[in-house]
Scaffold this active site. Structure first.
Site, PDB file in Angstrom:
ATOM      1  N   LYS A 177      18.548  52.143  23.618  1.00  0.00           N
ATOM      2  CA  LYS A 177      18.199  53.223  22.671  1.00  0.00           C
ATOM      3  C   LYS A 177      16.905  53.885  23.139  1.00  0.00           C
ATOM      4  CE  LYS A 177      15.956  49.629  21.744  1.00  0.00           C
ATOM      5  NZ  LYS A 177      16.231  48.307  22.259  1.00  0.00           N
ATOM      6  N   LYS A 201       9.580  49.792  28.762  1.00  0.00           N
ATOM      7  CA  LYS A 201      11.032  49.721  28.911  1.00  0.00           C
ATOM      8  C   LYS A 201      11.606  51.065  29.340  1.00  0.00           C
ATOM      9  CE  LYS A 201      11.445  45.940  25.540  1.00  0.00           C
ATOM     10  NZ  LYS A 201      12.270  45.364  24.466  1.00  0.00           N
ATOM     11  N   GLU A 217      24.660  59.398  26.625  1.00  0.00           N
ATOM     12  CA  GLU A 217      24.755  57.943  26.434  1.00  0.00           C
ATOM     13  C   GLU A 217      25.828  57.612  25.390  1.00  0.00           C
ATOM     14  OE1 GLU A 217      23.438  55.204  27.656  1.00  0.00           O
ATOM     15  OE2 GLU A 217      21.565  55.739  28.663  1.00  0.00           O
ATOM     16  N   LYS A 232      18.426  55.055  17.056  1.00  0.00           N
ATOM     17  CA  LYS A 232      17.294  54.151  16.808  1.00  0.00           C
ATOM     18  C   LYS A 232      16.121  54.628  17.619  1.00  0.00           C
ATOM     19  CE  LYS A 232      16.620  49.213  17.898  1.00  0.00           C
ATOM     20  NZ  LYS A 232      17.382  48.075  18.407  1.00  0.00           N
TER      21      LYS A 232
HETATM   22  C1  PBG Z   1      15.492  45.298  21.718  1.00  0.00           C
HETATM   23  C2  PBG Z   1      15.343  45.586  20.287  1.00  0.00           C
HETATM   24  C3  PBG Z   1      14.337  46.399  19.781  1.00  0.00           C
HETATM   25  C4  PBG Z   1      14.454  46.409  18.408  1.00  0.00           C
HETATM   26  C5  PBG Z   1      15.555  45.642  18.072  1.00  0.00           C
HETATM   27  N1  PBG Z   1      16.106  45.116  19.245  1.00  0.00           N
HETATM   28  C6  PBG Z   1      13.357  47.246  20.435  1.00  0.00           C
HETATM   29  C7  PBG Z   1      12.561  46.838  21.584  1.00  0.00           C
HETATM   30  O1  PBG Z   1      11.788  45.891  21.517  1.00  0.00           O
HETATM   31  O2  PBG Z   1      12.667  47.535  22.591  1.00  0.00           O
HETATM   32  C8  PBG Z   1      13.479  47.126  17.525  1.00  0.00           C
HETATM   33  C9  PBG Z   1      13.747  47.148  16.111  1.00  0.00           C
HETATM   34  C10 PBG Z   1      12.593  47.486  15.240  1.00  0.00           C
HETATM   35  O3  PBG Z   1      11.538  47.966  15.684  1.00  0.00           O
HETATM   36  O4  PBG Z   1      12.742  47.275  14.034  1.00  0.00           O
HETATM   37  N2  PBG Z   1      16.531  44.633  22.152  1.00  0.00           N
END
Ligand code: PBG
Length: 310
Positions: A177, A201, A217, A232
């Site tokens: 995302k 990331k 995507e 997200k």
């Molecule tokens: C990564 C993941 C993230 C969130 C959920 N799964 C983001 C990340 O650290 O890159 C973020 C959700 C949130 O901020 O509530 N697998």
């Protein structure tokens, strides 16, 4: 130009339909209900364990036994789904995050326990390696720290299959995302912030500047067989929610992420914003943008507020 019977101008007065609560309800284009929410929870190993998450006031990490009564309440409020995020003990983390596919791992046990106790609640799992890697990246890295695509995908497939075998209703891949700074509090909650140590990331997540790229995507995800798509974060990306919904007409979820939660909580705690009103307005805005459902840390509170309104 026309003059109305009373001789007043203009004939159309937008305020007529805003005059009473009943009229306002009749013309409401968007409504919120507890059925719109997916409730995210942080799961700890062990028994009778509860830990607060300081950067997310009101949110706790909990062991499965503590979580079950809470989910029973969420279910009774009409919330249809829960999303699980594990807090993995440091000694189970590794370079390749292989604990993610352990059939008896924390998530897999949590899925089984929830499906057994509350078979009607839909269980969503997060498919990503960041809770499991010693470096906090969502994938497997080479010596330079670069996330290797295909070996990572192979591990994600194993993780996904283990979730499905445990009984997960929805598997939600989350490696690609938006590359958002609003995830900060979440990384505190799952304990990946320290491990990530400033690593970012942006070689695999989408740049916040790029809406067209995000749509590509989504097109690929659908081509690969996704039943739902999720945008997200939510509030800073409502244009993307709307474009995805209009372009693909598939069930579109939005994730109001940890930073969005923390902002509203902090302002409310300071007395700067009315919490209930602003939270419900933010959730309504996300729905108005086209979201079919919203993953939100406010799910239980919002469902309770909504139940008091009717
Ligand atoms: C990564 C993941 C993230 C969130 C959920 N799964 C983001 C990340 O650290 O890159 C973020 C959700 C949130 O901020 O509530 N697998």
């Amino acid at each position: 130009m026309s003059i109305s019977a009373s001789g007043q101008f203009p004939e159309t007065r937008m305020r007529r339909s805003r005059r009473t609560p009943a009229l306002r309800r009749l013309v409401a284009e968007t409504t919120l209900s507890s059925g719109d929410f997916i409730y995210p929870v942080f799961v700890l190993d062990g028994k009778a364990r509860t830990e607060p998450v300081p950067s997310m006031p009101g949110i706790k990490r909990q062991s499965i036994d503590v979580l079950l009564p809470e989910l029973t309440e969420a279910h009774a409020l009409g919330i249809p789904a829960v999303a699980l995020f594990p807090v993995i003990d440091a000694d189970r983390k590794s370079l390749d995050g292989s604990e993610c596919a352990n059939p008896d791992g924390l998530v897999q046990r949590a899925v089984r326990a929830i499906k057994k106790a509350l078979p009607d609640i839909a269980v969503m799992t997060d498919v990503a390696l960041d809770p499991y890697t010693t470096h906090g990246q969502d994938g497997i890295i080479d010596d330079s720290g670069y996330v290797l695509n295909d070996v990572t995908v192979a591990m994600l497939v194993k993780q996904t299959l283990s979730h499905a075998a445990a009984g997960a209703d929805i598997v939600a891949p989350s490696d690609m995302k938006f590359a958002s700074a609003f995830y900060g509090p979440f990384r505190d909650a799952v304990g990946s912030a320290k491990n990530l140590a400033g690593g970012d990331k942006s070689t695999y997540q989408v740049a916040p500047s790029n809406g067209d790229e995000a749509l590509r995507e989504v097109a690929l995800d659908l081509q690969e067989g996704a039943d739902f798509v999720m945008v997200k974060p939510a509030l800073p990306y409502l244009d993307i929610v709307r474009r995805v919904k209009d372009t693909y007409q598939v069930p579109t979820f939005a994730y109001q992420v940890s930073g969005e939660y923390a902002m509203l909580k902090a302002a409310a705690a300071n007395g700067w914003l009315d919490e209930r009103a602003t939270v419900l307005e933010a959730l309504l805005g996300i729905k108005r943008a086209g979201a079919n459902a919203i993953l939100t840390y406010f799910a239980v509170e919002a469902a309770r507020w909504l139940s008091e309104e009717n």
